[in-house]
Design an enzyme around this catalytic site. Structure first.
Site, short mmCIF file in Angstrom:
data_model
loop_
_atom_site.label_atom_id
_atom_site.label_comp_id
_atom_site.label_asym_id
_atom_site.label_seq_id
_atom_site.Cartn_x
_atom_site.Cartn_y
_atom_site.Cartn_z
N ALA A 126 46.90 7.43 54.40
CA ALA A 126 45.82 6.50 54.10
C ALA A 126 45.38 6.68 52.66
O ALA A 126 44.56 7.56 52.36
CB ALA A 126 44.66 6.70 55.06
N MET A 127 45.91 5.85 51.78
CA MET A 127 45.59 5.91 50.35
C MET A 127 45.05 4.57 49.83
O MET A 127 44.06 4.53 49.12
CB MET A 127 46.83 6.32 49.54
CG MET A 127 47.32 7.72 49.83
SD MET A 127 46.15 8.96 49.23
CE MET A 127 46.96 10.45 49.80
N THR A 128 45.72 3.47 50.17
CA THR A 128 45.37 2.16 49.63
C THR A 128 43.98 1.73 50.08
O THR A 128 43.62 1.88 51.24
CB THR A 128 46.40 1.11 50.07
OG1 THR A 128 47.69 1.51 49.61
CG2 THR A 128 46.07 -0.25 49.51
N GLU A 129 43.21 1.16 49.14
CA GLU A 129 41.85 0.72 49.43
C GLU A 129 41.68 -0.77 49.15
O GLU A 129 42.47 -1.35 48.38
CB GLU A 129 40.85 1.53 48.60
CG GLU A 129 40.89 3.01 48.91
CD GLU A 129 39.85 3.83 48.17
OE1 GLU A 129 39.58 4.95 48.58
OE2 GLU A 129 39.31 3.30 47.16
N SER A 134 47.98 -0.06 44.31
CA SER A 134 48.83 1.03 43.83
C SER A 134 48.13 1.97 42.87
O SER A 134 48.64 3.06 42.59
CB SER A 134 50.07 0.43 43.13
OG SER A 134 50.86 -0.31 44.05
N GLU A 243 59.31 8.19 49.70
CA GLU A 243 58.95 6.88 50.25
C GLU A 243 59.71 5.77 49.52
O GLU A 243 60.20 4.82 50.14
CB GLU A 243 57.45 6.65 50.14
CG GLU A 243 56.99 5.30 50.68
CD GLU A 243 55.52 5.03 50.46
OE1 GLU A 243 55.00 4.06 51.04
OE2 GLU A 243 54.87 5.78 49.70
N GLN A 280 83.98 -23.50 47.09
CA GLN A 280 83.81 -22.58 45.98
C GLN A 280 82.35 -22.15 45.79
O GLN A 280 82.07 -20.99 45.50
CB GLN A 280 84.32 -23.22 44.68
CG GLN A 280 84.30 -22.25 43.50
CD GLN A 280 84.78 -22.91 42.22
OE1 GLN A 280 84.14 -23.84 41.73
NE2 GLN A 280 85.90 -22.44 41.70
N GLY A 365 54.38 1.14 46.01
CA GLY A 365 54.33 0.95 44.56
C GLY A 365 54.94 -0.38 44.21
O GLY A 365 56.13 -0.61 44.46
#
Length: 380
Positions: A126-129, A134, A243, A280, A365
């Site tokens: 849980a990092m993204t706010e 990023s 990741e 082609q 990212g």
């Protein structure tokens, strides 16, 4: 020709994961997508074959070794199913176990890791706010000391695996601005002041459980602090690098499946008295898809080999990540064009992959962040 990166052990692992994907995921991918969910038993089946065990000592239920080439094989094989949401929810624990291995107390490792690695419990990072994606240096969630623990206040969002996880590795600000003011905490699902709400109506990854996490003076015991205060985030940067390798591998598997579906359709479809593949314009599309896939595969194999040689090629990983998402987008678009109206119908892998390629350019990212990081790593 035998690949110089191959070994009997890696071939056996690759076949194990391919069989798992072929038998346990692919036949149900569309039904699970439409249902927006999949059975928890799949987590446990994945745990049984060791899918969550890389880099985790055997004492805690892991494989006891790491191998970036085998990680690469896993990501490719799972992505071939075209079940991105399922794979995302399965893999969400893989980006949160390393901080526990590296920073948690022995008691927490013994209690938590076997549950996560076996698939009995889920885990999420849980990092993204809501206020920033990023750019982790601007994190706003705070943690303040309270007696024998901490109180977390803030929100995290777009957390894959977030609705069902039992354990979360959460970043929170305990000091000043920038990365140096961020600490890590292990938050358990039943913690006081912790709540989660689902994020629904996503463009893709329908079967993944994606959540917004709410920390309303959430209490975290002191022993659940991971590592030293303010010195944790920089110590787990390799976690983000793995990741990115996994996401790039997923893009490669998706691209390979799109090519296979396009070739199969072009060989069977008749237009203007000839098979589609004899035109082609279609042949050129297939040639370009194949060339991009070959180039990406070679690049990722070299990167995985370098990681195994104790080198973390951050610049190459960053470049590979955005190159991989561009390759997946290109192959999904070209496959859709070759399949025509048949590709636009729900219920087959090209349609699912076409919906899901965009998240690969954002998660782990964004392409723009990866390009900037690559140039910085190049010393420019």
């Amino acid at each position: 020709m035998q690949s110089p990166f191959d070994t009997p052990e890696r071939r056996a692992w690759r076949e194990t994961v391919r069989r798992f994907a072929r038998e346990e995921i692919e036949p149900f991918a569309d039904d699970w997508d439409e249902a927006g969910d999949f059975p928890w038993s799949l987590h446990e089946k994945a745990g049984e074959i060791g899918l969550f065990g890389f880099g985790i000592p055997a004492d805690y239920g892991g494989l006891g070794f790491d191998d970036a080439l085998m990680r690469l094989d896993s990501g490719i094989a799972l992505a071939w199913t075209g079940a991105g949401g399922v794979n995302a929810s399965l893999g969400s624990r893989n980006i949160m176990t390393a901080p526990i291995v590296e920073l948690a107390s022995e008691a927490i490792k013994k209690r938590v890791l076997p549950e996560i690695v076996s698939g009995r419990a889920g885990g999420a990072l849980a990092m993204t706010e809501p206020s920033g994606g990023s750019d982790l240096s601007r994190m706003k969630t705070t943690a303040k000391r309270d007696g024998n623990g901490w109180r977390l206040k803030g929100e995290k969002t777009f957390i894959t695996g977030g609705m069902k996880a039992g354990y979360y590795v959460v970043g929170a600000r305990t000091g000043g601005e920038g990365f140096g003011g961020i600490s890590l905490f292990l938050v358990e699902a039943g913690a006081e002041g912790f709540a989660r709400t689902p994020i629904e109506r996503k463009m893709g990854w329908w079967a993944s459980d994606t959540a917004t996490l709410h920390f309303d003076d959430c209490f975290v015991p002191a022993e659940n602090q991971l590592g030293e205060e303010g010195a944790c985030l920089l110590s787990i940067m390799n976690n983000f690098n793995y990741e990115r390798l996994a996401l790039a591998a997923g893009c490669l598997g998706m691209a390979q499946r799109c090519l296979a579906e396009a070739v199969g359709w072009a060989q069977a479809r008749q237009t203007f008295g000839r098979r589609l593949i004899e035109h082609q314009a279609v042949r050129h599309k297939i040639a370009e898809m194949s060339a991009k896939i070959d180039a990406l595969e070679s690049y990722l194999l070299h990167i995985a080999w370098a990681i195994n040689e104790a080198e973390m090629p951050v610049a190459q990983l960053s470049k590979a990540k955005f190159a991989a998402s561009k390759t997946a987008e290109f192959c999904a678009s070209e496959a859709m064009q070759i399949l025509g109206g048949a590709g636009y119908l729900r219920g087959q892998p090209v349609e699912r992959i076409y919906r899901e390629v965009k998240v690969m350019a954002i998660g782990g990212g964004s392409e723009e962040i990866m390009k900037d990081l690559a140039v910085k790593q190049m010393g420019l």
